[in-house]
Design a protein around this motif. Structure first.
Motif, short mmCIF file in Angstrom:
data_model
loop_
_atom_site.label_atom_id
_atom_site.label_comp_id
_atom_site.label_asym_id
_atom_site.label_seq_id
_atom_site.Cartn_x
_atom_site.Cartn_y
_atom_site.Cartn_z
N PRO A 163 40.46 24.54 -29.52
CA PRO A 163 40.12 23.62 -28.43
C PRO A 163 40.39 22.17 -28.81
N CYS A 164 40.80 21.39 -27.83
CA CYS A 164 41.00 19.95 -28.02
C CYS A 164 40.23 19.22 -26.93
N PHE A 165 39.64 18.08 -27.28
CA PHE A 165 38.93 17.30 -26.29
C PHE A 165 39.93 16.57 -25.41
N ASP A 166 39.60 16.48 -24.13
CA ASP A 166 40.49 15.86 -23.16
C ASP A 166 40.19 14.37 -23.09
N GLN A 167 40.88 13.60 -23.92
CA GLN A 167 40.76 12.15 -23.89
C GLN A 167 42.06 11.58 -23.35
N PRO A 168 42.00 10.38 -22.74
CA PRO A 168 43.22 9.76 -22.25
C PRO A 168 44.25 9.63 -23.37
N SER A 169 45.51 9.91 -23.02
CA SER A 169 46.57 9.87 -24.03
C SER A 169 46.64 8.51 -24.69
N LEU A 170 46.69 8.50 -26.02
CA LEU A 170 46.72 7.25 -26.77
C LEU A 170 48.07 6.58 -26.62
N CYS A 171 49.10 7.28 -27.02
CA CYS A 171 50.47 6.82 -26.86
C CYS A 171 51.38 7.97 -27.23
N ASN A 172 52.62 7.87 -26.85
CA ASN A 172 53.56 8.98 -27.06
C ASN A 172 54.57 8.69 -28.16
N ASN A 173 54.25 7.75 -29.01
CA ASN A 173 55.20 7.32 -30.04
C ASN A 173 54.92 7.99 -31.38
N GLY A 174 55.26 9.25 -31.48
CA GLY A 174 55.18 9.92 -32.77
C GLY A 174 53.82 10.42 -33.18
N LEU A 175 52.89 10.60 -32.24
CA LEU A 175 51.58 11.15 -32.56
C LEU A 175 51.48 12.57 -32.02
N ILE A 176 50.90 13.45 -32.81
CA ILE A 176 50.62 14.80 -32.36
C ILE A 176 49.14 15.08 -32.54
N GLN A 177 48.51 15.66 -31.52
CA GLN A 177 47.09 15.93 -31.60
C GLN A 177 46.83 17.21 -32.37
N LEU A 178 45.89 17.14 -33.30
CA LEU A 178 45.46 18.30 -34.07
C LEU A 178 44.22 18.89 -33.43
N CYS A 179 44.09 20.19 -33.52
CA CYS A 179 42.96 20.86 -32.88
C CYS A 179 42.16 21.66 -33.89
N HIS A 203 42.83 18.92 -39.52
CA HIS A 203 41.78 18.58 -38.56
C HIS A 203 40.40 18.94 -39.08
N ASP A 204 40.26 20.16 -39.59
CA ASP A 204 38.94 20.62 -40.02
C ASP A 204 38.45 19.90 -41.26
N LEU A 205 39.37 19.61 -42.19
CA LEU A 205 38.96 18.90 -43.41
C LEU A 205 38.53 17.47 -43.08
N ILE A 206 39.33 16.77 -42.29
CA ILE A 206 39.00 15.39 -41.94
C ILE A 206 37.69 15.33 -41.16
N THR A 207 37.53 16.25 -40.20
CA THR A 207 36.30 16.29 -39.41
C THR A 207 35.09 16.52 -40.30
N ARG A 208 35.19 17.50 -41.18
CA ARG A 208 34.07 17.84 -42.05
C ARG A 208 33.69 16.67 -42.94
N ARG A 209 34.67 16.03 -43.55
CA ARG A 209 34.36 14.92 -44.46
C ARG A 209 33.86 13.69 -43.69
N PHE A 210 34.46 13.43 -42.55
CA PHE A 210 34.05 12.28 -41.75
C PHE A 210 32.59 12.40 -41.34
N LEU A 211 32.22 13.54 -40.79
CA LEU A 211 30.86 13.73 -40.32
C LEU A 211 29.85 13.82 -41.46
#
Length: 277
Positions: free
Chosen positions: A49-65, A71-79
């Motif tokens: 699942p990915c949260f539905d947020q307004p698109s940031l920009c389309n210049n070379g970014l890919i959303q991780l889920c 995604h899971d490592l960054i989320t775990r360490r951040f929180l």
């Protein structure tokens, strides 16, 4: 307790195949398949699942889920590093910078060259002291950085407490950047998780007007040598010593907003970027 090493090292070969990979226990770069890895990573989908947020920009970014290793490592360490404040974070989204296009490939190669040069400076094959670090930015600034790199026109619009440059907080101290993140009109706040070449850091005293290393011996600044909460990358090194790899966006509950009533100014705001409300 002193901030020790890069806490992502043990999974980096799996997580960060593109665009740069630091081998476990070192800061050496594996550049053999940069371009191919960037293309494959950006074209491949990620499940979960990915949260539905307004698109940031389309210049070379890919959303991780959720389910993606990065995604899971960054989320775990951040929180986990936010401690009790983590319960006030919601709608967390992580996007990866694919470093698409000729200009970003050139910046990537520049970062790799400066990393190798720093290793030589630190004793030939030595430790370039590369860390992951957080940097707060507005939505507009993130888009401009992803598209054009860091700008440096005029004096930084931060507190100026530690001289003129970009202030970042260590990977294990995200609160230092969270409390400076400015919400956009949708209530979303943004942090960049960057790879930073620190080299040999020098202590920067509060009130410093420094804008470059004090001597050839040093490469960056910190607010505390044993347990830094701020890394200072001087304005002369913006696009060579900082590589923004991930964009983390989130909303904060009113409880967190109330607790974070700080007046430290934004950590690196430069005059070339206008604040977005």
């Amino acid at each position: 307790m002193a901030y020790i090493g890069n806490q992502y090292n043990h999974l980096e070969k799996d997580l960060y195949k593109a665009p740069t990979v630091f081998s476990s226990g070192s800061t050496s770069l594996d550049t053999a398949n940069d371009k191919e890895s960037v293309v494959s990573d950006c074209e491949s989908g990620v499940s979960g699942p990915c949260f539905d947020q307004p698109s940031l920009c389309n210049n070379g970014l890919i959303q991780l889920c959720s389910g993606d290793k990065a995604h899971d490592l960054i989320t775990r360490r951040f929180l986990s590093n936010l401690g009790s404040m983590a319960v006030h974070i919601k709608d967390l989204t992580i996007q990866k910078n694919c470093f698409a296009g000729v200009t970003w490939q050139a910046r990537l190669q520049s970062f790799q060259i400066f990393n190798k040069a720093m290793e030589k400076k630190c004793g030939g094959g030595g430790d370039a002291n590369v860390k992951y670090a957080w940097c707060a930015a507005t939505r507009d600034e993130v888009c401009k950085i992803v598209e054009h790199g860091f700008g440096h026109c005029g004096l930084p619009k931060n507190s100026g407490l530690y001289g003129h440059g970009i202030y970042l907080s260590p990977d294990d101290s995200p609160m230092e950047s969270v409390k400076n993140a400015v919400a956009d009109k949708n209530g979303v706040r943004y942090l960049m998780l960057c790879r930073v070449i620190l080299g040999k850091a020098e202590l920067v005293q509060p009130g410093s007007k420094q804008c470059h290393p004090s001597s050839d011996e040093f490469d960056s600044g910190v607010d505390d040598l044993s347990s830094p909460k701020k890394y200072v990358v001087w304005s002369t090194h913006l696009n060579t010593h900082i590589l923004p790899e991930f964009i983390v966006s989130f909303r904060a509950t009113s409880s967190l907003k109330g607790k974070q009533n700080f007046d430290f100014g934004l950590p690196w705001r430069l005059n070339s970027f206008e604040s977005q409300s």
